[in-house]
Design a protein around this motif. Structure first.
Motif, PDB file in Angstrom:
ATOM      1  N   VAL A  13       0.937  -1.161   0.027  1.00  0.00           N
ATOM      2  CA  VAL A  13      -0.047   0.025  -0.017  1.00  0.00           C
ATOM      3  C   VAL A  13       1.000   1.266   0.002  1.00  0.00           C
ATOM      4  O   VAL A  13       1.567   1.688   0.815  1.00  0.00           O
ATOM      5  CB  VAL A  13      -1.073   0.040   1.256  1.00  0.00           C
ATOM      6  N   GLY A  14       1.132   1.883  -1.229  1.00  0.00           N
ATOM      7  CA  GLY A  14       1.969   3.031  -1.258  1.00  0.00           C
ATOM      8  C   GLY A  14       1.174   3.967  -1.982  1.00  0.00           C
ATOM      9  O   GLY A  14      -0.155   3.921  -2.253  1.00  0.00           O
ATOM     10  N   SER A  15       1.738   5.136  -2.053  1.00  0.00           N
ATOM     11  CA  SER A  15       0.937   6.660  -2.527  1.00  0.00           C
ATOM     12  C   SER A  15       0.803   6.240  -3.860  1.00  0.00           C
ATOM     13  O   SER A  15      -0.632   6.903  -4.339  1.00  0.00           O
ATOM     14  CB  SER A  15       2.063   7.698  -2.209  1.00  0.00           C
ATOM     15  N   GLN A  16       1.411   5.690  -4.756  1.00  0.00           N
ATOM     16  CA  GLN A  16       1.272   5.405  -6.350  1.00  0.00           C
ATOM     17  C   GLN A  16      -0.071   4.440  -6.328  1.00  0.00           C
ATOM     18  O   GLN A  16      -0.873   4.745  -7.221  1.00  0.00           O
ATOM     19  CB  GLN A  16       2.248   4.773  -7.029  1.00  0.00           C
ATOM     20  N   ASN A  17       0.019   3.380  -5.627  1.00  0.00           N
ATOM     21  CA  ASN A  17      -1.066   2.535  -5.653  1.00  0.00           C
ATOM     22  C   ASN A  17      -2.248   3.073  -4.990  1.00  0.00           C
ATOM     23  O   ASN A  17      -3.325   2.592  -5.609  1.00  0.00           O
ATOM     24  CB  ASN A  17      -0.824   1.141  -4.789  1.00  0.00           C
ATOM     25  N   ALA A  18      -2.284   3.799  -4.183  1.00  0.00           N
ATOM     26  CA  ALA A  18      -3.477   4.665  -3.614  1.00  0.00           C
ATOM     27  C   ALA A  18      -4.152   5.446  -4.588  1.00  0.00           C
ATOM     28  O   ALA A  18      -5.388   5.583  -4.827  1.00  0.00           O
ATOM     29  CB  ALA A  18      -3.183   5.520  -2.253  1.00  0.00           C
ATOM     30  N   PHE A  19      -3.367   6.208  -5.319  1.00  0.00           N
ATOM     31  CA  PHE A  19      -3.927   7.055  -6.467  1.00  0.00           C
ATOM     32  C   PHE A  19      -4.476   6.086  -7.560  1.00  0.00           C
ATOM     33  O   PHE A  19      -5.639   6.459  -8.097  1.00  0.00           O
ATOM     34  CB  PHE A  19      -2.753   7.948  -7.030  1.00  0.00           C
ATOM     35  N   VAL A  20      -3.864   5.141  -8.008  1.00  0.00           N
ATOM     36  CA  VAL A  20      -4.431   4.305  -9.106  1.00  0.00           C
ATOM     37  C   VAL A  20      -5.460   3.578  -8.638  1.00  0.00           C
ATOM     38  O   VAL A  20      -6.399   3.555  -9.378  1.00  0.00           O
ATOM     39  CB  VAL A  20      -3.124   3.220  -9.414  1.00  0.00           C
ATOM     40  N   LEU A  21      -5.676   2.947  -7.447  1.00  0.00           N
ATOM     41  CA  LEU A  21      -6.811   2.647  -7.062  1.00  0.00           C
ATOM     42  C   LEU A  21      -8.055   3.524  -7.074  1.00  0.00           C
ATOM     43  O   LEU A  21      -9.138   2.953  -7.439  1.00  0.00           O
ATOM     44  CB  LEU A  21      -6.865   1.971  -5.687  1.00  0.00           C
ATOM     45  N   LYS A  22      -7.735   4.754  -6.579  1.00  0.00           N
ATOM     46  CA  LYS A  22      -8.941   5.698  -6.417  1.00  0.00           C
ATOM     47  C   LYS A  22      -9.230   5.865  -7.813  1.00  0.00           C
ATOM     48  O   LYS A  22     -10.587   6.239  -8.313  1.00  0.00           O
ATOM     49  CB  LYS A  22      -8.318   6.959  -6.027  1.00  0.00           C
ATOM     50  N   GLN A  23      -8.491   6.255  -8.813  1.00  0.00           N
ATOM     51  CA  GLN A  23      -8.874   6.341 -10.309  1.00  0.00           C
ATOM     52  C   GLN A  23      -9.659   5.156 -10.901  1.00  0.00           C
ATOM     53  O   GLN A  23     -10.577   5.448 -11.525  1.00  0.00           O
ATOM     54  CB  GLN A  23      -7.774   6.637 -11.143  1.00  0.00           C
ATOM     55  N   GLY A  24      -9.463   4.014 -10.362  1.00  0.00           N
ATOM     56  CA  GLY A  24      -9.844   2.887 -10.693  1.00  0.00           C
ATOM     57  C   GLY A  24     -11.388   2.877 -10.268  1.00  0.00           C
ATOM     58  O   GLY A  24     -12.421   2.492 -10.712  1.00  0.00           O
ATOM     59  N   LEU A  25     -11.714   3.264  -8.954  1.00  0.00           N
ATOM     60  CA  LEU A  25     -12.965   3.449  -8.305  1.00  0.00           C
ATOM     61  C   LEU A  25     -13.848   4.450  -9.214  1.00  0.00           C
ATOM     62  O   LEU A  25     -14.969   4.598  -9.277  1.00  0.00           O
ATOM     63  CB  LEU A  25     -12.750   3.829  -6.915  1.00  0.00           C
ATOM     64  N   LEU A  26     -13.125   5.575  -9.413  1.00  0.00           N
ATOM     65  CA  LEU A  26     -13.639   6.731 -10.272  1.00  0.00           C
ATOM     66  C   LEU A  26     -14.046   6.594 -11.677  1.00  0.00           C
ATOM     67  O   LEU A  26     -14.993   6.898 -12.319  1.00  0.00           O
ATOM     68  CB  LEU A  26     -12.893   7.867 -10.239  1.00  0.00           C
TER      69      LEU A  26
END
Length: 207
Positions: free
Chosen positions: A20-33
């Motif tokens: 769980v890193g900052s890059q993965n958190a951003f990518v996951l959020k874009q995936g949710l959106l």
């Protein structure tokens, strides 16, 4: 030997990527959106191609002899993560209802890709994992076997980023509730603070 070196690269790459890193958190959020999924995944994968290839080619050794490069990345990353922590905290505090996936107009692709590039290239942890760690783990191999190791690691990268961008839709029923987004934004803000403090207190390269 092909299978051995490629599988070693794959398992090493996947082990370093699944955190769980900052890059993965951003990518996951874009995936949710559900915004610009292909572009985000492709940007992350292409960046990893450059970083992993450079690490295995020996850039890790070069950077280690020029610690000022990593120090610049370190403090630039601190500023960026602090700004992202503040942004996520504000979103969590005000509970932006427009983040509901079904009712959100897609963001412009340029700021999304700029953020994706920033989370990738201004994140010192990315250099430690993809340049230093994978570069070090590839050292037992030589010649073509070293690049088979690289292919394995790059395959892991491609699978991972495609999975978290396109697979995030599994969580969509949960994130149709604004409260879930506030929890996610709060979690992201706390993570960014943690990474920011870690960068400030821990040198990337031991003297």
């Amino acid at each position: 030997m092909l299978l051995t070196s490629a599988m070693s690269g794959f398992t090493s790459g996947m082990g370093l990527l699944i955190c769980v890193g900052s890059q993965n958190a951003f990518v996951l959020k874009q995936g949710l959106l559900r915004h610009h999924l292909f572009a985000v995944a492709a940007t992350c994968i292409l960046s990893d191609i450059i970083l992993i290839s450079s690490g295995i080619a020996g850039l890790g050794t070069l950077v280690k002899h020029w610690p000022n490069v990593m120090e610049f990345v370190r403090y630039t990353g601190v500023v960026f993560l602090a700004w992202m922590a503040l942004s996520s905290a504000k979103q969590a505090w005000y509970g932006n209802a427009h983040l509901t996936p079904s009712g959100t107009a897609p963001a412009h692709i340029k700021p999304v890709l700029m953020s994706c590039l920033a989370f990738t290239w201004l994140n010192p942890q990315v250099y430690l994992d993809t340049v230093f760690m994978l570069g070090s783990l590839s050292m037992p191999y030589s010649g073509i076997e070293k690049w088979k190791f690289a292919i394995g690691a790059l395959t892991a990268s491609a699978i991972w980023f495609v999975a978290i961008t396109y697979g995030a839709k599994v969580l969509l029923p949960l994130f149709r509730k604004p409260h879930a987004w506030r929890v996610l934004d709060t979690t992201v803000a706390l993570m960014m603070v943690y990474f920011c403090v870690s960068l400030l207190t821990t040198p990337l390269i031991s003297s």
